[in-house]
Enzyme design. Structure first.
Site, PDB file in Angstrom:
ATOM      1  N   LYS A   1      -9.371  -0.528  10.111  1.00  0.00           N
ATOM      2  CA  LYS A   1      -8.270  -0.404   9.123  1.00  0.00           C
ATOM      3  C   LYS A   1      -8.974  -0.781   7.766  1.00  0.00           C
ATOM      4  O   LYS A   1      -8.974  -2.156   7.436  1.00  0.00           O
ATOM      5  CB  LYS A   1      -7.034  -0.894   9.222  1.00  0.00           C
ATOM      6  CG  LYS A   1      -5.694  -0.114   8.843  1.00  0.00           C
ATOM      7  CD  LYS A   1      -5.666  -0.070   7.282  1.00  0.00           C
ATOM      8  CE  LYS A   1      -5.362  -1.198   6.486  1.00  0.00           C
ATOM      9  NZ  LYS A   1      -5.506  -1.056   5.224  1.00  0.00           N
TER      10      LYS A   1
ATOM     11  N   GLU B   1     -11.167 -14.651   9.132  1.00  0.00           N
ATOM     12  CA  GLU B   1     -11.988 -14.988   7.934  1.00  0.00           C
ATOM     13  C   GLU B   1     -11.041 -14.958   6.588  1.00  0.00           C
ATOM     14  O   GLU B   1     -10.829 -14.036   6.169  1.00  0.00           O
ATOM     15  CB  GLU B   1     -13.310 -14.334   7.982  1.00  0.00           C
ATOM     16  CG  GLU B   1     -14.133 -14.555   9.252  1.00  0.00           C
ATOM     17  CD  GLU B   1     -15.546 -13.939   9.137  1.00  0.00           C
ATOM     18  OE1 GLU B   1     -15.903 -13.225   8.104  1.00  0.00           O
ATOM     19  OE2 GLU B   1     -16.297 -14.189   9.913  1.00  0.00           O
TER      20      GLU B   1
ATOM     21  N   CYS C   1     -15.182 -14.467  -1.130  1.00  0.00           N
ATOM     22  CA  CYS C   1     -14.657 -15.530  -0.870  1.00  0.00           C
ATOM     23  C   CYS C   1     -15.389 -16.858  -0.706  1.00  0.00           C
ATOM     24  O   CYS C   1     -14.759 -17.980  -0.688  1.00  0.00           O
ATOM     25  CB  CYS C   1     -14.075 -15.236   0.982  1.00  0.00           C
ATOM     26  SG  CYS C   1     -15.727 -15.004   1.808  1.00  0.00           S
TER      27      CYS C   1
ATOM     28  N   GLU D   1      -6.415 -19.977  -4.737  1.00  0.00           N
ATOM     29  CA  GLU D   1      -7.589 -18.881  -4.953  1.00  0.00           C
ATOM     30  C   GLU D   1      -7.106 -18.061  -5.848  1.00  0.00           C
ATOM     31  O   GLU D   1      -6.028 -17.392  -5.910  1.00  0.00           O
ATOM     32  CB  GLU D   1      -7.869 -18.377  -3.606  1.00  0.00           C
ATOM     33  CG  GLU D   1      -8.858 -17.695  -3.506  1.00  0.00           C
ATOM     34  CD  GLU D   1      -9.104 -16.577  -2.123  1.00  0.00           C
ATOM     35  OE1 GLU D   1      -8.055 -16.342  -1.764  1.00  0.00           O
ATOM     36  OE2 GLU D   1     -10.271 -16.435  -1.656  1.00  0.00           O
TER      37      GLU D   1
HETATM   38  P1  NAD Z   1      -5.397  -8.749   2.073  1.00  0.00           P
HETATM   39  O1  NAD Z   1      -5.034  -9.688   2.799  1.00  0.00           O
HETATM   40  O2  NAD Z   1      -4.364  -8.378   0.998  1.00  0.00           O
HETATM   41  O3  NAD Z   1      -5.754  -7.327   2.716  1.00  0.00           O
HETATM   42  C1  NAD Z   1      -6.939  -7.451   3.747  1.00  0.00           C
HETATM   43  C2  NAD Z   1      -6.406  -6.287   4.816  1.00  0.00           C
HETATM   44  O4  NAD Z   1      -5.324  -6.631   5.412  1.00  0.00           O
HETATM   45  C3  NAD Z   1      -6.037  -5.024   4.070  1.00  0.00           C
HETATM   46  O5  NAD Z   1      -6.895  -3.903   4.770  1.00  0.00           O
HETATM   47  C4  NAD Z   1      -4.801  -4.907   3.896  1.00  0.00           C
HETATM   48  O6  NAD Z   1      -4.139  -3.409   4.339  1.00  0.00           O
HETATM   49  C5  NAD Z   1      -4.506  -5.295   5.386  1.00  0.00           C
HETATM   50  N1  NAD Z   1      -2.917  -6.141   5.562  1.00  0.00           N
HETATM   51  C6  NAD Z   1      -2.213  -6.573   4.555  1.00  0.00           C
HETATM   52  N2  NAD Z   1      -1.118  -6.731   4.927  1.00  0.00           N
HETATM   53  C7  NAD Z   1      -1.118  -6.588   6.199  1.00  0.00           C
HETATM   54  C8  NAD Z   1      -0.079  -6.478   7.546  1.00  0.00           C
HETATM   55  N3  NAD Z   1       1.054  -7.188   7.250  1.00  0.00           N
HETATM   56  N4  NAD Z   1      -0.563  -6.359   8.656  1.00  0.00           N
HETATM   57  C9  NAD Z   1      -1.691  -5.689   8.873  1.00  0.00           C
HETATM   58  N5  NAD Z   1      -2.829  -5.686   7.922  1.00  0.00           N
HETATM   59  C10 NAD Z   1      -2.559  -5.918   6.578  1.00  0.00           C
HETATM   60  O7  NAD Z   1      -6.710  -9.400   1.272  1.00  0.00           O
HETATM   61  P2  NAD Z   1      -7.726  -8.757   0.192  1.00  0.00           P
HETATM   62  O8  NAD Z   1      -6.705  -8.745  -1.115  1.00  0.00           O
HETATM   63  O9  NAD Z   1      -7.968  -7.049   0.578  1.00  0.00           O
HETATM   64  O10 NAD Z   1      -8.922  -9.531   0.052  1.00  0.00           O
HETATM   65  C11 NAD Z   1      -9.064 -10.746  -0.503  1.00  0.00           C
HETATM   66  C12 NAD Z   1      -8.903 -11.804   0.393  1.00  0.00           C
HETATM   67  O11 NAD Z   1      -9.848 -11.856   1.331  1.00  0.00           O
HETATM   68  C13 NAD Z   1      -9.150 -13.194  -0.437  1.00  0.00           C
HETATM   69  O12 NAD Z   1      -8.369 -14.116  -0.104  1.00  0.00           O
HETATM   70  C14 NAD Z   1     -10.523 -13.490   0.032  1.00  0.00           C
HETATM   71  O13 NAD Z   1     -10.746 -14.819   0.067  1.00  0.00           O
HETATM   72  C15 NAD Z   1     -10.405 -12.836   1.461  1.00  0.00           C
HETATM   73  N6  NAD Z   1     -11.780 -12.877   2.132  1.00  0.00           N
HETATM   74  C16 NAD Z   1     -12.203 -13.778   3.043  1.00  0.00           C
HETATM   75  C17 NAD Z   1     -13.596 -13.664   3.571  1.00  0.00           C
HETATM   76  C18 NAD Z   1     -14.110 -14.533   4.624  1.00  0.00           C
HETATM   77  O14 NAD Z   1     -15.213 -14.471   5.221  1.00  0.00           O
HETATM   78  N7  NAD Z   1     -13.583 -15.694   4.997  1.00  0.00           N
HETATM   79  C19 NAD Z   1     -14.438 -12.502   3.087  1.00  0.00           C
HETATM   80  C20 NAD Z   1     -14.098 -11.834   2.034  1.00  0.00           C
HETATM   81  C21 NAD Z   1     -12.661 -11.913   1.638  1.00  0.00           C
END
Ligand code: NAD
Length: 485
Positions: free
Chosen positions: A180, A256, A290, A389
């Site tokens: 997804k 992550e 991140c 963040e």
């Molecule tokens: P997000 O959490 O908004 O979304 C990530 C994914 O989760 C998307 O595909 C989204 O559709 C899905 N999602 C959202 N709500 C959900 C739910 N209730 N149930 C299931 N799936 C759901 O994150 P984002 O805005 O896409 O990405 C940015 C974030 O990702 C930042 O916090 C960043 O630090 C983090 N990030 C972490 C790493 C790491 O390796 N630690 C790497 C990249 C990004």
């Protein structure tokens, strides 16, 4: 500048076929650099997840299970080759979707995605299991089996790189998957499905469902009882929600999550090297990484010299069209995210901070979600801007006097993803690295990755580690067989 590859409409990929949603629903995919519509994306939900999980479950019993490890590895190597053969196309699609500069997609995102398949294909060939002899009473040995159907839920900042970071070890370990991708960046995941099919991945082994998170495809995947594990990368707050949903069927989770990483600069470090890398760790990919070091702490005796040079160099970074070669900082991912990031700049002013560089949309760029690299001083560790963040091209710079003080400040957050330490004092480097609460610590470098090493966060930045054997620990089940001698 016009890219030389056309954007694509995105369908789901279920049981080896590209399909629309059952009810035909779609949503628009917006180009963050121009605010124009790139195309449509099939809007999946419970029904599509149901079909995808059923296909993945069935595929666990099919040709994929019967293949030898060598056959599977050869397919993964072929996926890697095909990604590189389609480098230009994938890089353009990634930059159209994300707003990141094309050179970045071409030099990092796409080649690293190809390398993920090569690396995990090679790694699985060397991976053994353990055996333990219990005196002359019994012999124990472990067998490794796939975890089963695994859900891969991904963010938008490094779409293909992070998807392949999960998909390659999941496939190498013999699992089947439902992916997804983030709703904001659906294009390269769609091409990847085609590449996997062309490389010989059997129908049903990889499935892709587009859609949103809450009340949509993401939540349905996290909830599905036949999904044995979820590997999720995204925001900490989303991770908490997915954990609640996944608890109903007690799924294995690999997380992550977010970070607010300290970049600690001691006065004995090489300032030019520090500046060169800190420009990247602050502003590369528009600060939407991140691992970015958005909290910069500088030893007081070097503070002013650092700040003068850092500001001067950051001023030179060209913000603009991702398809211009000179562009260093592209567009933020979406209008909503642009408002979120700029709201923190307003908050910084309210908290008593001084915006010493940037803080605004660059002149002449009225369309697209562009923001100047932004440097803020005058805040302390209690400010929300320093604690939360932001995930944009925004950093704070704070002076410190002692090692103890900076360690305390660095750890004063509920995140614990990564940290960078700059010093030429060997003992200090080891001493400080051992006390910073982060899963990944770089000394005198940043973003260097050896894929064998554990990757993940402490505290609310993650659960578990991926990379090398750690990925296989997540994507496989170990069964101990005990034989009486
Ligand atoms: P997000 O959490 O908004 O979304 C990530 C994914 O989760 C998307 O595909 C989204 O559709 C899905 N999602 C959202 N709500 C959900 C739910 N209730 N149930 C299931 N799936 C759901 O994150 P984002 O805005 O896409 O990405 C940015 C974030 O990702 C930042 O916090 C960043 O630090 C983090 N990030 C972490 C790493 C790491 O390796 N630690 C790497 C990249 C990004």
């Amino acid at each position: 500048m016009q890219p030389n590859v056309k954007p694509i409409d995105c369908l789901h990929f279920i049981n080896g076929e590209f399909v629309p949603s059952g009810n035909g629903a779609v949503f628009e995919n917006i180009n963050p650099a121009t605010e124009e519509v790139l195309g449509t994306v099939a809007l999946g939900g419970k029904e599509e997840i149901e079909l995808a999980v059923a296909a993945a479950k069935e595929a666990l019993k099919g040709p994929w299970k019967k293949m030898t490890a060598t056959e599977r590895v050869n397919i993964l190597r072929r996926v890697s080759e095909l990604i590189m053969e389609r480098l230009e196309e994938l890089a353009v699609l990634e930059s159209l979707d994300t707003g990141k500069p094309l050179w970045l997609s071409k030099s990092i995102d796409i080649p690293r995605s190809a390398y993920n398949f090569q690396f995990f294909a090679d790694y699985i060939r060397t991976l053994g299991t353990e055996a333990s002899q219990s005196d002359d009473i019994a012999l124990n040995y472990a067998i490794r089996r796939p975890l089963g159907v695994v859900g891969l839920i991904n963010p938008w900042n490094l779409p293909l790189l992070l998807l392949t970071w999960k998909l390659a070890p999941a496939l190498a370990a013999g699992n089947t998957v439902v992916m997804k991708p983030a709703e904001l960046t659906p294009m390269t995941a769609t091409v990847l499905a085609e590449i996997c099919r062309d490389a010989g991945v059997p129908a049903g082994v990889i499935n892709l469902v587009h859609g949103f998170g809450p009340d949509s495809a993401g939540a349905a995947l996290a909830e599905h009882p036949d999904v044995n594990g979820i590997s999720f990368t995204g925001e900490t707050t989303t991770g908490k929600i997915i954990m609640q949903t996944a608890a109903k069927s007690l799924k294995r989770l690999s997380y992550e999550l977010g970070g607010k990483n300290p970049n600690i600069i001691f006065a004995d470090s090489d300032l030019d090297e520090v500046i060169e890398t800190t420009l990247k760790s602050s502003f590369i990919n528009q600060g939407e990484v991140c691992l970015c070091g958005s909290r910069i702490y500088v030893e007081r005796s070097a503070y002013q010299a650092f700040l003068d040079k850092f500001v001067a160099k950051a001023k030179e970074l060209v913000v603009g069209d991702p398809f211009q070669e000179k562009t260093k900082v592209g567009a933020l991912i979406s209008e909503e995210h642009f408002h979120r990031v700029t709201s923190y700049i307003e908050l910084a002013k309210e908290e008593g901070g001084e915006i010493i560089l940037g803080g605004r949309r660059p002149e002449g760029l009225e369309k697209g979600y562009y923001l100047e690299p932004t440097i803020i001083t005058g805040l302390n560790n209690n400010c929300r801007v320093v604690k939360e963040e932001i995930f944009g091209p925004v950093v704070t710079v704070i002076p410190f006097d002692t090692e103890e003080e900076v360690i305390e400040a660095a750890n004063d957050t509920h995140y614990g993803l990564s940290a960078t330490i700059w010093t030429n004092n060997l003992r200090r480097a080891h001493r400080v690295a051992g006390q910073i609460e982060a899963g990944i610590i770089w000394v005198n470098t940043w973003f260097f990755r050896d894929l064998r090493t554990p990757f993940g966060g402490m505290k609310q930045s993650g659960i578990g580690r991926e990379g090398g054997v750690h990925s296989f620990e997540f994507y496989s089940e170990l069964t101990n067989v005990c034989i009486k001698l």
